[in-house]
Write a protein that holds these residues in place. Structure first.
Motif, mmCIF file in Angstrom:
data_model
loop_
_atom_site.group_PDB
_atom_site.id
_atom_site.type_symbol
_atom_site.label_atom_id
_atom_site.label_comp_id
_atom_site.label_asym_id
_atom_site.label_seq_id
_atom_site.Cartn_x
_atom_site.Cartn_y
_atom_site.Cartn_z
ATOM 1 N N LEU A 1 28.165 22.980 -45.615
ATOM 2 C CA LEU A 1 26.944 23.356 -46.328
ATOM 3 C C LEU A 1 25.695 23.138 -45.475
ATOM 4 O O LEU A 1 24.742 23.922 -45.544
ATOM 5 C CB LEU A 1 26.834 22.550 -47.629
ATOM 6 C CG LEU A 1 27.835 22.906 -48.723
ATOM 7 C CD1 LEU A 1 27.697 21.954 -49.899
ATOM 8 C CD2 LEU A 1 27.637 24.345 -49.184
ATOM 9 N N SER A 2 25.687 22.111 -44.646
ATOM 10 C CA SER A 2 24.475 21.794 -43.891
ATOM 11 C C SER A 2 24.377 22.577 -42.581
ATOM 12 O O SER A 2 23.271 22.867 -42.119
ATOM 13 C CB SER A 2 24.400 20.294 -43.610
ATOM 14 O OG SER A 2 25.490 19.905 -42.799
ATOM 15 N N GLU A 3 25.518 22.926 -41.959
ATOM 16 C CA GLU A 3 25.467 23.504 -40.623
ATOM 17 C C GLU A 3 25.948 24.950 -40.532
ATOM 18 O O GLU A 3 25.594 25.656 -39.598
ATOM 19 C CB GLU A 3 26.297 22.636 -39.663
ATOM 20 C CG GLU A 3 25.791 21.219 -39.541
ATOM 21 C CD GLU A 3 24.362 21.159 -39.016
ATOM 22 O OE1 GLU A 3 24.039 21.928 -38.096
ATOM 23 O OE2 GLU A 3 23.577 20.353 -39.561
ATOM 24 N N LYS B 1 21.951 31.306 -49.042
ATOM 25 C CA LYS B 1 22.398 31.864 -50.323
ATOM 26 C C LYS B 1 23.653 31.132 -50.818
ATOM 27 O O LYS B 1 23.745 30.735 -51.988
ATOM 28 C CB LYS B 1 22.682 33.350 -50.154
ATOM 29 C CG LYS B 1 23.064 34.054 -51.445
ATOM 30 C CD LYS B 1 23.273 35.544 -51.197
ATOM 31 C CE LYS B 1 23.680 36.242 -52.496
ATOM 32 N NZ LYS B 1 23.923 37.687 -52.267
ATOM 33 N N ILE B 2 24.625 30.948 -49.893
ATOM 34 C CA ILE B 2 25.856 30.243 -50.295
ATOM 35 C C ILE B 2 25.539 28.790 -50.632
ATOM 36 O O ILE B 2 26.047 28.240 -51.614
ATOM 37 C CB ILE B 2 26.894 30.327 -49.161
ATOM 38 C CG1 ILE B 2 27.352 31.775 -48.984
ATOM 39 C CG2 ILE B 2 28.072 29.410 -49.439
ATOM 40 C CD1 ILE B 2 28.332 31.983 -47.854
ATOM 41 N N ARG B 3 24.692 28.165 -49.829
ATOM 42 C CA ARG B 3 24.331 26.770 -50.088
ATOM 43 C C ARG B 3 23.627 26.631 -51.431
ATOM 44 O O ARG B 3 23.818 25.647 -52.147
ATOM 45 C CB ARG B 3 23.413 26.278 -48.959
ATOM 46 C CG ARG B 3 22.912 24.857 -49.127
ATOM 47 C CD ARG B 3 21.934 24.527 -47.989
ATOM 48 N NE ARG B 3 21.221 23.297 -48.303
ATOM 49 C CZ ARG B 3 21.695 22.102 -48.068
ATOM 50 N NH1 ARG B 3 22.886 21.965 -47.519
ATOM 51 N NH2 ARG B 3 21.004 21.027 -48.408
ATOM 52 N N GLY B 4 22.838 27.663 -51.800
ATOM 53 C CA GLY B 4 22.080 27.604 -53.038
ATOM 54 C C GLY B 4 22.948 27.526 -54.280
ATOM 55 O O GLY B 4 22.539 26.921 -55.282
ATOM 56 N N TRP B 5 24.145 28.148 -54.237
ATOM 57 C CA TRP B 5 24.991 28.043 -55.441
ATOM 58 C C TRP B 5 26.170 27.088 -55.249
ATOM 59 O O TRP B 5 26.686 26.534 -56.223
ATOM 60 C CB TRP B 5 25.503 29.424 -55.873
ATOM 61 C CG TRP B 5 26.427 30.113 -54.924
ATOM 62 C CD1 TRP B 5 26.107 31.046 -54.000
ATOM 63 C CD2 TRP B 5 27.854 29.912 -54.819
ATOM 64 N NE1 TRP B 5 27.219 31.444 -53.306
ATOM 65 C CE2 TRP B 5 28.315 30.759 -53.798
ATOM 66 C CE3 TRP B 5 28.770 29.101 -55.475
ATOM 67 C CZ2 TRP B 5 29.645 30.831 -53.418
ATOM 68 C CZ3 TRP B 5 30.112 29.169 -55.109
ATOM 69 C CH2 TRP B 5 30.540 30.025 -54.079
ATOM 70 N N ILE C 1 22.954 14.399 -43.315
ATOM 71 C CA ILE C 1 23.111 15.271 -42.138
ATOM 72 C C ILE C 1 21.878 16.161 -41.975
ATOM 73 O O ILE C 1 21.383 16.375 -40.873
ATOM 74 C CB ILE C 1 24.395 16.123 -42.282
ATOM 75 C CG1 ILE C 1 25.628 15.216 -42.160
ATOM 76 C CG2 ILE C 1 24.443 17.195 -41.206
ATOM 77 C CD1 ILE C 1 26.940 15.928 -42.432
ATOM 78 N N ASN C 2 21.367 16.655 -43.096
ATOM 79 C CA ASN C 2 20.145 17.471 -43.032
ATOM 80 C C ASN C 2 18.937 16.659 -42.593
ATOM 81 O O ASN C 2 17.962 17.220 -42.078
ATOM 82 C CB ASN C 2 19.868 18.095 -44.400
ATOM 83 C CG ASN C 2 20.627 19.392 -44.583
ATOM 84 O OD1 ASN C 2 20.690 20.212 -43.683
ATOM 85 N ND2 ASN C 2 21.232 19.566 -45.747
ATOM 86 N N ALA C 3 18.994 15.342 -42.834
ATOM 87 C CA ALA C 3 17.859 14.492 -42.466
ATOM 88 C C ALA C 3 17.842 14.142 -40.978
ATOM 89 O O ALA C 3 16.857 13.567 -40.499
ATOM 90 C CB ALA C 3 17.897 13.201 -43.291
ATOM 91 N N VAL C 4 18.914 14.463 -40.244
ATOM 92 C CA VAL C 4 18.918 14.204 -38.793
ATOM 93 C C VAL C 4 17.841 15.076 -38.142
ATOM 94 O O VAL C 4 17.764 16.283 -38.421
ATOM 95 C CB VAL C 4 20.309 14.533 -38.201
ATOM 96 C CG1 VAL C 4 20.272 14.406 -36.678
ATOM 97 C CG2 VAL C 4 21.355 13.617 -38.786
#
Length: 457
Positions: free
Chosen positions: A254-256, A261-265, A332-335
């Motif tokens: 999800l993060s990379e 769009k896919i992450r949103g749902w 992971i997104n916070a890196v």
């Protein structure tokens, strides 16, 4: 005039609102002719706080103090009436309480003087409470309005009150934690006065049934916690083996890799799993997963019990996936993006960047997510009851029925229990043991977070 606590708080709120309006109106008038330090609403808030807060604080102190005074008075009245036996005193206290609360319309003539005396002191205390509360309201309003002048720093005073209020809230949370620990600790000490700690921690047999009468055969009880800890750790281990890889790979995708769009749902869909009641997971485990596991086991020649640790662990693993995936995705997104760009600049591929840069940088958060999920799995009860059974078997075979510490705590405290028996008190010893285990897990997680946070900051 004897007002209830709720009525007094309502009157305090009403007078506080009037004081707010008066103080604010006066501040608005000051502002026409002077440069005032604080906005008019701070003057109003200061007046409201001086009316409402003292009354609320007084009632907070009054409640426990009055209960102690009334209890002492009731004991004195019963002794004066010649009731010295502890059982008769409990009966009298119950009869007086029911009569005064209106639950019963009549009372024994023997207990009537006690009820009248109790009612008299209760009314007297209530009158004092009302008078003191009204004095506090009037005094607070007078003091606040007197101080509300053009150069009064009302904002500083209100902010100071809010700061102390937040400190008090934090203190309540900490004190509540200590209260829970002490209550469990004291009851556990009572249990270990009846059962040896050596028998509790090193005995391999759990059968908490105790004798109801002297000389009863087979009712001595056995309180070995090892089978319960084994069942707890076995189910938690199976759950983590399911949840950690699925949750972590979901977070990486999800993060990379996933598009926005896919992450949103996909992420909200994963997080929905965390909102499903555990009893629903229990139904799913008992009606779907457990029969399926048994059928698959029998098809390859394995002897699988109808209620097994594997079925409970699999469903529990599904339940805790959102804890790992959602938290890991966030960390992971916070890196920092600069770490990714630096890695790509050196010629690393995306998978190499994930393995050698992102995951090590996010390791403290990932470990925290896994520990949080493990604590959730250790404390789960409903799924285990419905899918793993209640048998305290000392086994590491995931195809057999086992039980956990939390399930046995619920079993021990269900229904009417005698809190002087070793059987009931053992629930507190189990709770203390579980608390120590989860506490050590959290200490370990904090150690990992601290160690690697220093490295990457």
């Amino acid at each position: 005039m004897n007002l209830s606590n709720l009525q007094l708080l309502g009157i305090a709120a009403l007078i506080g609102a009037i004081s707010y309006w008066v103080a604010r109106s006066r501040a608005v008038g000051y502002r026409r002719d002077h440069n005032i330090h604080s906005m008019p609403q701070y003057h109003g808030s200061y007046a409201f706080l001086w009316v409402f807060a003292p009354v609320a604080l007084f009632l907070l102190v009054y409640l426990p103090v009055s209960n102690v005074m009334l209890s002492n008075k009731l004991n004195a009245l019963m002794l004066n009436a010649g009731i010295e036996n502890a059982g008769m005193q409990a009966l009298a206290a119950n009869a007086v309480g029911n009569y005064l609360s209106g639950a019963t319309s009549s009372i024994s003539n023997k207990f009537m003087p006690i009820a009248e005396g109790y009612q008299s002191i209760e009314a007297e205390l209530g009158l004092y409470r009302t008078i003191i509360a009204i004095i506090l309201m009037a005094g607070g309003a007078f003091y606040a309005l007197k101080r509300s002048t053009a150069d009064f720093r009302a904002r500083n005073q209100v902010e100071k009150f809010v700061r102390w209020l937040m400190i008090a809230c934090a203190g309540i949370a900490v004190l509540t934690t200590f209260g829970i620990i002490l209550s469990v600790l004291f009851e556990s000490i009572r249990f270990f006065g009846k059962v040896s700690p050596m028998d509790f921690f090193f005995n391999t047999h759990w059968n908490p049934q105790t004798a109801l009468r002297e000389g009863q055969v087979g009712g001595s009880g056995s309180f070995g916690v090892i089978p319960l800890l084994t069942g707890t750790l076995l189910i938690s281990l199976i759950a983590l083996l399911v949840a950690v890889p699925i949750g972590l790979f979901s977070a990486i995708y999800l993060s990379e890799y996933a598009s926005s769009k896919i992450r949103g749902w996909a992420k909200p869909m994963l997080e929905i799993l965390a909102g499903i009641p555990t009893v629903v997971y229990g139904f799913f485990a008992a009606l779907t997963v457990a029969p399926l596991v048994r059928s698959l086991g029998q098809s390859v020649g394995l002897d699988v019990a109808s209620e097994s640790a594997l079925a409970a662990g699999l469903v529990m693993g599904i339940m805790i996936i959102p804890f790992i995936s959602s938290l890991s995705d966030d960390v992971i997104n916070a890196v920092p993006q600069s770490l990714r760009e630096g890695s790509y600049g050196l010629g690393a591929t995306k998978s190499e960047t994930i393995k050698r840069v992102l995951l090590p940088a996010a390791l403290p958060g990932i470990v925290s997510a896994v520990i949080l999920a493990a604590s959730r799995a250790i404390g789960e009860t409903m799924i285990v009851v419905m899918a793993a059974g209640l048998s305290a078997n000392l086994t590491f075979n995931p195809f057999e029925a086992v039980t956990t510490v939390t399930v046995q705590i619920v079993t021990l405290l269900t229904g009417d229990q005698e809190f002087d028996s070793a059987k009931t008190l053992s629930a507190f010893a189990l709770g203390l043991t579980l608390f120590v285990i989860t506490f050590l897990l959290n200490v370990f997680a904090l150690h990992i977070v601290k160690k690697y946070r220093e490295q990457y900051e």
